[in-house]
Scaffold this motif. Structure first.
Motif, PDB file in Angstrom:
ATOM      1  N   ARG A 364      14.323  38.491  14.685  1.00 46.46           N
ATOM      2  CA  ARG A 364      13.435  37.369  15.007  1.00 46.46           C
ATOM      3  C   ARG A 364      13.809  36.098  14.239  1.00 46.46           C
ATOM      4  O   ARG A 364      13.587  34.996  14.725  1.00 46.46           O
ATOM      5  CB  ARG A 364      11.986  37.757  14.721  1.00 46.46           C
ATOM      6  CG  ARG A 364      11.370  38.636  15.830  1.00 46.46           C
ATOM      7  CD  ARG A 364      10.079  39.294  15.402  1.00 46.46           C
ATOM      8  NE  ARG A 364       9.131  38.348  14.835  1.00 46.46           N
ATOM      9  CZ  ARG A 364       8.342  37.523  15.538  1.00 46.46           C
ATOM     10  NH1 ARG A 364       8.413  37.536  16.864  1.00 46.46           N
ATOM     11  NH2 ARG A 364       7.500  36.714  14.931  1.00 46.46           N
ATOM     12  N   LYS A 369      13.186  32.364  19.775  1.00 46.88           N
ATOM     13  CA  LYS A 369      12.549  32.320  21.088  1.00 46.88           C
ATOM     14  C   LYS A 369      12.446  33.703  21.745  1.00 46.88           C
ATOM     15  O   LYS A 369      12.201  33.806  22.943  1.00 46.88           O
ATOM     16  CB  LYS A 369      13.327  31.370  22.006  1.00 46.88           C
ATOM     17  CG  LYS A 369      13.264  29.921  21.557  1.00 46.88           C
ATOM     18  CD  LYS A 369      13.969  29.014  22.547  1.00 46.88           C
ATOM     19  CE  LYS A 369      13.875  27.551  22.113  1.00 46.88           C
ATOM     20  NZ  LYS A 369      14.566  26.652  23.066  1.00 46.88           N
ATOM     21  N   THR A 370      12.639  34.736  20.963  1.00 47.57           N
ATOM     22  CA  THR A 370      12.580  36.088  21.531  1.00 47.57           C
ATOM     23  C   THR A 370      11.183  36.433  22.023  1.00 47.57           C
ATOM     24  O   THR A 370      10.176  35.935  21.505  1.00 47.57           O
ATOM     25  CB  THR A 370      13.025  37.138  20.489  1.00 47.57           C
ATOM     26  OG1 THR A 370      12.929  38.434  21.083  1.00 47.57           O
ATOM     27  CG2 THR A 370      12.146  37.114  19.261  1.00 47.57           C
ATOM     28  N   PHE A 371      11.119  37.311  23.011  1.00 52.32           N
ATOM     29  CA  PHE A 371       9.825  37.773  23.537  1.00 52.32           C
ATOM     30  C   PHE A 371       9.213  38.830  22.629  1.00 52.32           C
ATOM     31  O   PHE A 371       8.044  39.171  22.756  1.00 52.32           O
ATOM     32  CB  PHE A 371      10.008  38.342  24.951  1.00 52.32           C
ATOM     33  CG  PHE A 371      10.578  39.739  24.990  1.00 52.32           C
ATOM     34  CD1 PHE A 371       9.773  40.845  25.242  1.00 52.32           C
ATOM     35  CD2 PHE A 371      11.944  39.954  24.761  1.00 52.32           C
ATOM     36  CE1 PHE A 371      10.301  42.127  25.274  1.00 52.32           C
ATOM     37  CE2 PHE A 371      12.469  41.232  24.785  1.00 52.32           C
ATOM     38  CZ  PHE A 371      11.653  42.326  25.050  1.00 52.32           C
ATOM     39  N   SER A 373       7.513  40.460  19.486  1.00 51.37           N
ATOM     40  CA  SER A 373       6.643  40.001  18.401  1.00 51.37           C
ATOM     41  C   SER A 373       6.708  40.982  17.235  1.00 51.37           C
ATOM     42  O   SER A 373       7.290  42.059  17.335  1.00 51.37           O
ATOM     43  CB  SER A 373       5.195  39.893  18.894  1.00 51.37           C
ATOM     44  OG  SER A 373       4.638  41.181  19.078  1.00 51.37           O
ATOM     45  N   ASP A 376       5.607  44.708  17.842  1.00 51.51           N
ATOM     46  CA  ASP A 376       6.271  45.485  18.894  1.00 51.51           C
ATOM     47  C   ASP A 376       7.040  46.699  18.390  1.00 51.51           C
ATOM     48  O   ASP A 376       7.770  47.329  19.159  1.00 51.51           O
ATOM     49  CB  ASP A 376       7.240  44.586  19.683  1.00 51.51           C
ATOM     50  CG  ASP A 376       6.540  43.811  20.786  1.00 51.51           C
ATOM     51  OD1 ASP A 376       5.526  44.314  21.295  1.00 51.51           O
ATOM     52  OD2 ASP A 376       6.993  42.709  21.121  1.00 51.51           O
ATOM     53  N   ARG A 409       4.854  48.283  30.876  1.00 54.83           N
ATOM     54  CA  ARG A 409       5.279  46.955  30.398  1.00 54.83           C
ATOM     55  C   ARG A 409       6.638  46.632  31.014  1.00 54.83           C
ATOM     56  O   ARG A 409       7.663  47.204  30.644  1.00 54.83           O
ATOM     57  CB  ARG A 409       5.354  46.945  28.882  1.00 54.83           C
ATOM     58  CG  ARG A 409       5.699  45.590  28.281  1.00 54.83           C
ATOM     59  CD  ARG A 409       5.513  45.626  26.777  1.00 54.83           C
ATOM     60  NE  ARG A 409       6.040  44.436  26.136  1.00 54.83           N
ATOM     61  CZ  ARG A 409       5.973  44.202  24.833  1.00 54.83           C
ATOM     62  NH1 ARG A 409       5.383  45.083  24.037  1.00 54.83           N
ATOM     63  NH2 ARG A 409       6.483  43.110  24.315  1.00 54.83           N
ATOM     64  N   LEU A 411      10.112  44.675  31.990  1.00 48.58           N
ATOM     65  CA  LEU A 411      11.105  43.918  31.229  1.00 48.58           C
ATOM     66  C   LEU A 411      12.075  43.251  32.191  1.00 48.58           C
ATOM     67  O   LEU A 411      12.597  43.893  33.105  1.00 48.58           O
ATOM     68  CB  LEU A 411      11.886  44.846  30.287  1.00 48.58           C
ATOM     69  CG  LEU A 411      11.124  45.525  29.143  1.00 48.58           C
ATOM     70  CD1 LEU A 411      12.048  46.484  28.403  1.00 48.58           C
ATOM     71  CD2 LEU A 411      10.550  44.497  28.188  1.00 48.58           C
ATOM     72  N   THR A 412      12.322  41.949  31.971  1.00 51.18           N
ATOM     73  CA  THR A 412      13.329  41.244  32.763  1.00 51.18           C
ATOM     74  C   THR A 412      14.720  41.625  32.250  1.00 51.18           C
ATOM     75  O   THR A 412      14.866  42.257  31.191  1.00 51.18           O
ATOM     76  CB  THR A 412      13.157  39.723  32.639  1.00 51.18           C
ATOM     77  OG1 THR A 412      13.390  39.347  31.269  1.00 51.18           O
ATOM     78  CG2 THR A 412      11.746  39.297  33.042  1.00 51.18           C
ATOM     79  N   SER A 414      16.953  39.633  30.987  1.00 54.83           N
ATOM     80  CA  SER A 414      17.156  38.941  29.714  1.00 54.83           C
ATOM     81  C   SER A 414      16.461  39.687  28.571  1.00 54.83           C
ATOM     82  O   SER A 414      17.021  39.831  27.473  1.00 54.83           O
ATOM     83  CB  SER A 414      16.628  37.513  29.806  1.00 54.83           C
ATOM     84  OG  SER A 414      16.647  36.889  28.535  1.00 54.83           O
ATOM     85  N   GLN A 415      15.242  40.148  28.824  1.00 55.02           N
ATOM     86  CA  GLN A 415      14.504  40.874  27.790  1.00 55.02           C
ATOM     87  C   GLN A 415      15.178  42.204  27.459  1.00 55.02           C
ATOM     88  O   GLN A 415      15.220  42.618  26.299  1.00 55.02           O
ATOM     89  CB  GLN A 415      13.065  41.099  28.257  1.00 55.02           C
ATOM     90  CG  GLN A 415      12.227  39.828  28.286  1.00 55.02           C
ATOM     91  CD  GLN A 415      10.879  40.022  28.940  1.00 55.02           C
ATOM     92  OE1 GLN A 415      10.687  40.947  29.745  1.00 55.02           O
ATOM     93  NE2 GLN A 415       9.931  39.163  28.624  1.00 55.02           N
ATOM     94  N   GLN A 418      18.038  41.516  25.117  1.00 51.50           N
ATOM     95  CA  GLN A 418      17.560  41.295  23.752  1.00 51.50           C
ATOM     96  C   GLN A 418      17.215  42.621  23.081  1.00 51.50           C
ATOM     97  O   GLN A 418      17.568  42.868  21.926  1.00 51.50           O
ATOM     98  CB  GLN A 418      16.317  40.402  23.767  1.00 51.50           C
ATOM     99  CG  GLN A 418      16.568  38.942  24.095  1.00 51.50           C
ATOM    100  CD  GLN A 418      15.292  38.135  23.989  1.00 51.50           C
ATOM    101  OE1 GLN A 418      14.549  38.251  23.017  1.00 51.50           O
ATOM    102  NE2 GLN A 418      15.029  37.313  25.003  1.00 51.50           N
TER     103      GLN A 418
END
Length: 710
Positions: A364, A369-371, A373, A376, A409, A411-412, A414-415, A418
């Protein structure tokens, strides 16, 4: 063609209580008649019972009568009861004319022919309710009731009780004292006494499992106490029998998938298939070498239960080998030495979470700008455990394409990329600390496995990760000889599974089967338990829409205020249920959501029940007393009497971890509740705390449950 002879589970006890002259007629009269002419009325010796459906009686040695059910279509005789003439008609619920009386009209219309009218059923039910009310008042007044009849040496001898137990039994005066003897004498012996004092009625006998003896002499051996009632083979229905017949001769070609709800007999059928393979191949493969068969599943408790059932089925391996192991135990054999130098840590423990927290903080800092938190951590561990490691994912591109069925949940792409970076950082951190995750063991083993077995049976596959199933498949010399059982509605660990993604070797088309009958759970219990099934997203309707065979009392929901109320009602229920079912405390279980409730159960259960707490790894089905287990540890097991405690907010469901999708967590907890309730064969009671009501019990109504407010 001769008739095939089967028997209700308790029938050998009836035979054992009969006088010697009746037992002597077994080989000379009873068996020959039942095999050749059970359908030929020959009064007064053989006649059909008026008003009863498919029930006949055979006069044996003067005053004794044998009642049996006759199935003409498959030429089968099922022996149900044997007793003195005066007692047999009372057990039949017959009126003065020998026809079905009000008890049968009210409680067992399926035994009557022709069917009674609604008015007749209503009047009989009113009369029975009045009798039930008086009985309930009696139960409430007496905590430890005296036995309805005195123990006597002649009775014990007649019941087939070995004389070395007579002294203990003759000293018993009350019901609790009798149940407490489960601690000091075999359950089989105590069962003879319970059935002697309270012989089963016809409606109870017809709700018992049907057993098959290889030879009629085996039934007489059980009557004499030389063989246990459970040692007889369970009778397979036509559907199950057809499926098992595929394996006779050892030439069946798979892979096979067997689906079915709780109590449908998936595990039993799998073990029958093993038996057929061993018998059909005459202990030799086509290469004239001994067979090697693996039966594996997720938990140690299921392994113990499977060993117990194989013993009951009289499966004899001979020169062959049958390994019954859980997947983790198997994996240890295939771990390379370099991995064994690392410290193994469980992803559910604080150590694994602390290391991931460190990685997440570092990630982080570099990626503001990571999704992801700071809360998590738990979500990440679940994703790593079930999706990345669980599917054996090796690259980020593979992870982007991986099916995440069951994960709420989303996830795209991009996510996912990450998250993959976090996983790579976490791996580096673990290896730097000379550690690895418990869930990595099977993945590493799957990469280093060599084929060892001719057949591989994978039980309760819905709770195994795809990589674990691949590992088991790779243990098999021929992937066509792999057999899986599954029911996604009972998945208490995983999040759903796509069978097509498990392994390219699995092609179930034409070899998948759904068992549609429930032989464990009564209709009343199943109708209630179905209301607890997972939501629409998780549900497998095919394994819920099954036919129940047996009937029994409604399950009970008790809403209580304090522990004293819980203790009093739990002990009262265990006492009443065990005596009503004529079974020992060893046939009952108390299931708990957490270890805290296990400690509570040990404190509040009456010592006469000899309760013992057990973990998943040390489930002792032979323990002579009530088993206390977590709901997780009970998976795959079954008990005649089940009580659930700790069903309250904060315990069931447990609060979700931060970062974990709440709906996904609650769906898994709901499946756990569903599975725990479905462990009950005959009697089920759920205790719910009024002060902390669980969301899982708020919707339960008296349409399916007897509800008590203490």
């Amino acid at each position: 063609m001769d008739f095939k002879i089967t028997h209700a589970e308790s029938f050998p006890l009836d035979l054992g209580r009969a006088p010697k002259k009746v037992q002597n007629a077994w080989d000379r009269t009873i068996v020959p008649i039942l095999r050749s002419t059970p359908d030929r009325a020959d009064p007064p010796q053989i006649k059909r019972l008026v008003g009863y459906k498919k029930l006949w009686r055979l006069k044996v040695s003067g005053d004794y009568r044998l009642v049996y059910r006759l199935e003409q279509n498959n030429r089968t005789v099922t022996m149900l009861m044997l007793d003195n003439r005066a007692k047999i008609y009372k057990r039949l619920g017959a009126n003065a004319g020998g026809e079905p009386g009000i008890r049968i009209v009210a409680k067992a219309q399926d035994l009557i022919e022709p069917e009674p009218s609604k008015e007749e059923i209503g009047l009989a039910s009113i009369a029975m309710e009045a009798e039930k009310y008086e009985t309930k008042k009696y139960y409430e007044q007496e905590h430890d009731r005296p036995l309805p009849e005195l123990m006597e040496t002649e009775k014990l001898k007649c019941w087939g009780v070995p004389d070395k137990y007579w002294q203990k039994l003759l000293a018993v005066d009350t019901e609790n004292e009798l149940l407490a003897l489960d601690q000091t004498m075999p359950a089989e012996v105590l069962s003879r006494v319970l059935n002697g004092i309270w012989p089963s009625s016809i409606e109870e006998v017809t709700q018992q499992a049907i057993r098959v003896a290889e030879q009629p002499s085996e039934i007489k051996a059980a009557a004499e106490g030389a063989r246990s009632l459970e040692s007889f083979l369970l009778k397979l229905d036509d559907d199950q029998k057809t499926y098992v017949s595929r394996f006779e001769g050892g030439h069946a070609t798979g892979p096979w998938l067997l689906k079915g709800g709780p109590g449908s007999g998936k595990s039993t059928v799998a073990l029958y298939c093993i038996r057929s393979i061993l018998e059909g191949t005459k202990q030799l493969t086509l290469e004239d070498k001994p067979l090697k068969i693996l039966f594996t599943t997720y938990t140690k408790s299921l392994i113990n239960a499977s060993r117990h059932l194989l013993k009951e089925l009289n499966v004899y391996a001979g020169k062959n080998t049958i390994d019954i192991l859980n997947v983790d135990k198997l994996a240890t054999k295939y771990i390379p030495e370099k991995w064994k130098t690392l410290t193994l840590i469980n992803e559910d423990r604080a150590e694994a979470q602390d290391l991931l927290n460190q990685v997440l903080r570092a990630f982080r800092k570099k990626n503001t700008k990571t999704f992801l938190s700071s809360t998590d951590t738990r979500f990440l561990l679940d994703e790593i455990n079930w999706i990345i490691i669980g599917n054996g994912v090796e690259t980020v591109e593979e992870y982007v394409q991986t099916d995440r069925t069951g994960r709420r949940r989303a996830l795209t792409e991009s996510q996912r990329r990450q998250l993959w970076t976090v996983w790579e950082m976490y791996q580096d951190k673990l290896r730097y600390e000379k550690k690895w995750l418990f869930s990595e063991r099977v993945k590493v083993a799957a990469e280093n496995v060599t084929p060892q077995y001719d057949y591989v049976f994978i039980d309760e596959a819905q709770d195994l990760k795809p990589v674990a199933i691949r590992f088991c498949i790779r243990l098999c010399r021929d992937p066509r000889n792999v057999f899986l059982t599954a029911d996604s509605n009972q998945s208490i660990y995983g999040n759903g599974i796509s069978w097509s993604s498990v392994a390219t070797d699995l092609r179930f088309s034409g070899r998948a089967k759904i068992l549609k009958r429930n032989y464990r759970t009564t209709t009343e219990n199943w109708d209630a338990i179905k209301q607890l099934a997972p939501g629409v997203f998780d549900i497998d309707q095919e394994t819920l829409d099954i036919e129940t065979i047996y009937h029994g009392p409604y399950p009970v929901l008790v809403r209580y205020d304090d522990v004293q109320d819980l203790s009093s009602r739990l002990n009262e229920y265990l006492h009443e249920a065990l005596l009503s079912e004529r079974i020992t405390p060893g046939c009952a279980a108390v299931l708990c959501p957490t270890l805290r409730e296990i400690d509570l159960a040990l404190e509040i259960i009456d010592p006469c029940f000899n309760a013992k707490a057990m973990s998943s790894g040390d489930v002792d089905l032979a323990h002579p007393g009530v088993k206390i287990l977590t709901m997780h540890a009970s998976k795959g097991l079954e008990f005649a009497v089940v009580a659930l405690i700790g069903v309250e907010e904060g315990r069931l469901p447990l609060p979700p971890f931060k970062g974990v999708d709440e709906s996904e967590h609650n769906a898994r907890q709901r499946r756990l509740f569903f599975v725990a309730c479905s462990r009950a064969m005959r009697r089920l009671i759920v205790f719910a705390d009024k002060n902390r009501p669980s969301q899982f019990t708020e919707s339960l109504t008296d349409e399916y449950w007897d509800i008590e407010d203490l």
